[in-house]
Design an enzyme around this catalytic site. Structure first.
Site, short mmCIF file in Angstrom:
data_model
loop_
_atom_site.label_atom_id
_atom_site.label_comp_id
_atom_site.label_asym_id
_atom_site.label_seq_id
_atom_site.Cartn_x
_atom_site.Cartn_y
_atom_site.Cartn_z
N HIS A 1 -8.95 -31.11 -30.78
CA HIS A 1 -9.33 -29.75 -30.37
C HIS A 1 -10.43 -30.21 -29.20
CE1 HIS A 1 -8.06 -27.61 -33.79
NE2 HIS A 1 -8.54 -28.47 -34.54
N LYS B 1 0.75 -1.34 -0.02
CA LYS B 1 -0.11 0.03 0.01
C LYS B 1 1.00 1.29 0.18
CE LYS B 1 -3.50 2.65 2.64
NZ LYS B 1 -4.60 2.40 3.47
#
Length: 533
Positions: A285, A141
């Site tokens: 696929h 922070k």
């Protein structure tokens, strides 16, 4: 936040993973940085001959409660959180005798590793870090004033910048973002484990975290960015074997699509117990184009390949047993993207090595298809989260609904086809005979179209193999969901299927059963469906 590089005069170091920490601390000390530390880290640095100030001497409180409390103190968090650009913050530090902390090097109690070891509930609880995440978040922070390091890989870069006078604003921001990501992933692992441990199936808040395993060249398409992240398990014990845990023995880097297809292939082949028979799945696929069991991997591969040799070109081959030389010799005859198996013999590895681009992955085991778990899919503005489809059936779970019951061989093939259908995109139709797929129809908007496509595939496969009649003749058929009308079943009967396995539950079940009886088919209901979207 200014762009001025910030010097480092005082550093707090507290790490459970001590990789590179002694060398990093020595380099800081050589630059005149005062070192603060705690517990085992302080001992390691002192043993290396470094002068270290214990945090306890700064706070005036000893470590207590078995180490649970040592850094949760204003003289630590004040030093991390004070905004040096605000005179009132600087004055408060001076008033209360709080030293500024310019750099925090820290990593957390090994919660994820504790889970992997299979530790019990209390051990997992004790490995939940409290002070560490609090300090990380405080430093991140306040990145305008503080540099926070949560990854040993970043030590060298910070030292290089310190050699030029200080850590740049851009680096502090990047490291702060990384720090928040680390605490988020850490808390996500704890959250998933705890939620699972108490049996909360639908928690109010849910989070998922992972660690970047590798950056990928691109995603499904070249214009998409992608990375492969590894996630911790939510239950104590080893990670689920699969593509994320595999060792790549050779071949070029896996692509996004390779990883997706390899996962689909290995999860499918794991449905078949290696103690019962060798099994091979060939995936293209994310859909199987051929699956088979056999007396050997080579036999299973040949049968799986026969189902759709055209689609198998450039596919993924998954095996449920150790890859041996005989199977390897056959697999490398056509272009294959990936081979994945629990292990590989030295002879097989040598054979595959002749194909430089062919990837060979060994996982060390098979995933348990019955194990619980979660699957996650993103949608616009949210996540779809569900339990893994671990539904499995045996012969005693089936309900015969036609006048004719399936024969013993038909029953064996019905269960085989059902396991395969679970891994085929819906609407799924699978023809199978003698422990091998004979035709697969996947992902169609209409179930009857899937049945017809699978039948056509069986005809083409028979021609390619020099077999006079379509492979689907004399087969059984599995449908992942119920037949809403008799047309799909009639298409399967026209293709030569003799028995059917499906969930049942349609408003027109009686019409479908009547059609099966008229065609002399045996049909069983599972009471369970396997949609896969």
């Amino acid at each position: 936040m200014t762009n001025t590089p910030t010097p480092v005069r005082r550093a707090l170091i507290s790490v459970s993973d001590k990789t590179g920490i002694v060398d990093f601390a020595k380099a800081l000390a050589d630059k005149g940085v005062e070192l603060l530390s705690t517990g085992g880290t302080a001992r390691a640095l002192k043993e290396a001959g470094l002068q270290v100030t214990d945090v306890a001497s700064v706070t005036g409180f000893p470590e207590m409660l078995d180490g649970r409390v040592k850094t949760l103190h204003p003289k630590v968090h004040g030093g991390l959180l004070a905004d040096r650009s605000k005179p009132e913050h600087v004055a408060a530090l001076s008033q209360h005798g709080i030293p500024e902390i310019d750099l925090l090097a820290i990593n957390l109690y090994p919660f994820e590793e504790t889970l992997l070891r299979g530790a019990g509930f209390e051990a997992c609880i004790e490995n939940i870090d409290i002070g560490g995440p609090a300090m990380i978040r405080a430093a991140a922070k306040n990145h305008g004033s503080v540099t926070v390091l949560v990854d040993p890989a970043d030590y060298a870069g910070v030292l290089e910048e310190l050699g030029t006078g200080g850590v740049s604003a851009g680096t502090r921001q990047r490291l702060a973002a990384k720090a928040f990501s680390r605490t988020a992933a850490y808390d996500a692992a704890i959250s998933r484990w705890f939620t699972d441990a108490v049996g909360d199936g639908e928690p109010t808040w849910v989070s998922f975290g992972g660690t970047l395993g590798e950056s990928l060249r691109y995603g499904e398409n070249p214009h998409q960015r992608a990375g492969f992240y590894r996630t911790p398990e939510s239950r104590p014990g080893p990670a689920r074997p699969g593509v994320a845990t595999a060792r790549q023995l050779q071949g070029k880097a896996l692509s996004y699509n390779n990883i997706n297809d390899t996962d689909a292939a290995f999860e499918l082949v794991a449905e078949f117990d290696p103690n019962d028979a060798a099994a091979v799945a060939i995936i293209k696929h994310a859909n199987p184009c051929g699956v088979a069991t056999g007396a050997s991997l080579r036999e299973a591969y040949e049968l799986a390949l026969r189902c759709d040799p055209v689609s198998a070109f450039g596919g993924i081959v998954a095996l449920n047993q150790t890859l041996d030389a005989e199977a390897a010799e056959k697999i490398v005859e056509i272009f294959t993207e990936v081979i994945v198996a629990p292990a590989a013999s030295p002879e097989a590895i040598e054979i595959v090595a002749a194909k430089k681009n062919l990837r060979l992955l060994v996982t060390g085991g098979l995933p348990d298809p019955a194990a619980p778990g979660l699957t996650v899919r993103s949608v616009a503005g949210g996540l779809l989260v569900q339990s893994r489809d671990n539904g499995r059936l045996g012969a005693t779970d089936l309900r015969v609904v036609t006048r004719r019951a399936p024969s013993e061989q038909e029953l064996h093939d019905l269960l085989f086809a059902w396991r395969v259908a679970k891994h085929v995109k819906s609407n799924a139709i699978v023809y199978a005979r003698d422990g091998a797929t004979a035709g697969i129809g996947a992902g169609q908007m209409s179930r009857v179209d899937s049945a017809r496509i699978a039948a056509h595939k069986s005809e083409e496969a028979a021609k390619a193999a020099g077999i006079a009649r379509p492979l689907a003749e004399g087969s059984v058929v599995a449908s992942d969901a119920f037949f809403p009308f008799p047309d799909g079943l009639l298409a399967a009967a026209a293709a030569g299927a003799t028995a059917v396995i499906q969930p049942g539950g349609s408003m027109r079940d009686e019409d479908v059963i009547a059609a099966a009886d008229e065609k002399g088919l045996a049909m069983v209901f599972t009471g369970m469906r396997h949609f896969r979207h």
